[in-house]
Write a protein that holds these residues in place. Structure first.
Motif, mmCIF file in Angstrom:
data_model
loop_
_atom_site.group_PDB
_atom_site.id
_atom_site.type_symbol
_atom_site.label_atom_id
_atom_site.label_comp_id
_atom_site.label_asym_id
_atom_site.label_seq_id
_atom_site.Cartn_x
_atom_site.Cartn_y
_atom_site.Cartn_z
ATOM 1 N N GLN A 158 -5.417 -59.112 78.550
ATOM 2 C CA GLN A 158 -5.475 -57.656 78.625
ATOM 3 C C GLN A 158 -5.064 -57.030 77.286
ATOM 4 O O GLN A 158 -5.696 -56.067 76.821
ATOM 5 N N VAL A 159 -4.017 -57.557 76.652
ATOM 6 C CA VAL A 159 -3.613 -57.072 75.325
ATOM 7 C C VAL A 159 -4.744 -57.286 74.325
ATOM 8 O O VAL A 159 -5.048 -56.406 73.485
ATOM 9 N N MET A 160 -5.384 -58.433 74.416
ATOM 10 C CA MET A 160 -6.479 -58.754 73.499
ATOM 11 C C MET A 160 -7.642 -57.783 73.704
ATOM 12 O O MET A 160 -8.270 -57.311 72.726
ATOM 13 N N LEU A 161 -7.932 -57.407 74.964
ATOM 14 C CA LEU A 161 -9.018 -56.462 75.235
ATOM 15 C C LEU A 161 -8.680 -55.062 74.728
ATOM 16 O O LEU A 161 -9.561 -54.331 74.245
ATOM 17 N N GLU A 162 -7.412 -54.671 74.858
ATOM 18 C CA GLU A 162 -6.996 -53.371 74.316
ATOM 19 C C GLU A 162 -7.228 -53.324 72.811
ATOM 20 O O GLU A 162 -7.686 -52.312 72.262
#
Length: 270
Positions: A158-162
């Motif tokens: 999720q951090v990577m997608l943000e």
């Protein structure tokens, strides 16, 4: 002797009584002497026979003495033999006592073995129960660790997608039904379409191949409903060096984004 001399000798015998007695006496003495000679010869033979008889008696006596000596030795040997038999009998009796004692000891030993076996069986039963508890505990622990790592992997993704410009993206589990079978995808995002798997441990190249194959099957299931994913993720917490080499090669081949546990720890500071 001449015929004349014979006639004169006969006339003297007929006429001269004294001469006749003298001749008769002479003739009798001669016969006696002859008989004495024969008797002496016979007596000589008797003495010889008697001497031979004494020699035989002497030989018999010597033989008898040797026989008695042999008999005495036989008695001595027999006495020694009886002593040996007596000693053997005593030894046999002692041996039977030893055998009896050994048998009693063996019986006690079997009783001990029986008791030990019963105790061992009880111990194995306890070990079996403990093993069940341990297996159950390990399963629960593994499940807990797996769930925790899946959460960490989902948070990292999720951090990577943000950072990629998808602040509204949400990563979680997805349950699909394919060919009447339930397929669980533990890393799924619909927008953008991401399919991934997270696993705690991969110990060999063979296990690495299995994990990649499992992930690709889930990708195919998703493709049938949602289309081609924009990103395929495989996250492994603790792979071995051998497994890492295989995972990297397969990830490059199939276009998979490989994320190792160390990368997640560094990104999430856990």
């Amino acid at each position: 002797m001449s015929a004349k001399l014979k006639r004169e000798f006969i006339e003297l015998l007929e006429k001269d009584t004294e001469f006749r007695y003298t001749v008769a006496g002479y003739l009798g003495l001669s016969e006696i002497l002859k008989r004495l000679d024969r008797l002496e010869e016979g007596q000589k033979g008797l003495w010889e026979n008697q001497n031979r008889l004494w020699e035989e008696v002497k030989a018999l006596r010597e033989g008898q003495e040797r026989l008695w000596e042999g008999q005495n030795r036989l008695w001595e040997n027999q006495n020694r033999l009886w002593e040996e038999v007596k000693a053997l009998r005593e030894g046999q009796n002692r041996l039977w006592e030893e055998v009896k004692a050994l048998r009693e000891g063996q019986n006690r030993l079997w009783e001990e073995v029986k008791a030990l076996r019963e105790g061992q069986n009880k111990l194995w039963e306890e070990v079996g129960r403990m093993r069940k508890y341990m297996v159950s505990g390990f399963r629960d622990l593994k499940a807990s660790i797996g769930v925790a790592f899946e959460d960490h992997a989902a948070s990292f993704l999720q951090v990577m997608l943000e950072e990629m410009g998808y602040p509204e993206a949400r990563v979680g589990k997805k349950i699909l039904v394919h060919d009447d079978e339930i397929v669980e995808i533990n890393l799924f995002c619909e927008k953008p379409l991401i399919v991934g798997e997270a696993t705690v441990s991969v110990r060999s190249g063979g296990e690495a191949e299995g994990e990649v194959e499992k992930l690709l099957k889930r990708v195919r299931v998703v493709e049938e409903k949602y289309g081609k994913p924009e990103m395929i993720i495989l996250s492994v917490a603790r792979p071995t060096e051998e497994a890492v080499k295989t995972l990297e090669a397969l990830a490059e081949k199939h276009g998979i984004r490989l994320i190792l546990g160390k990368e997640i720890e560094e990104a999430l500071a856990i």
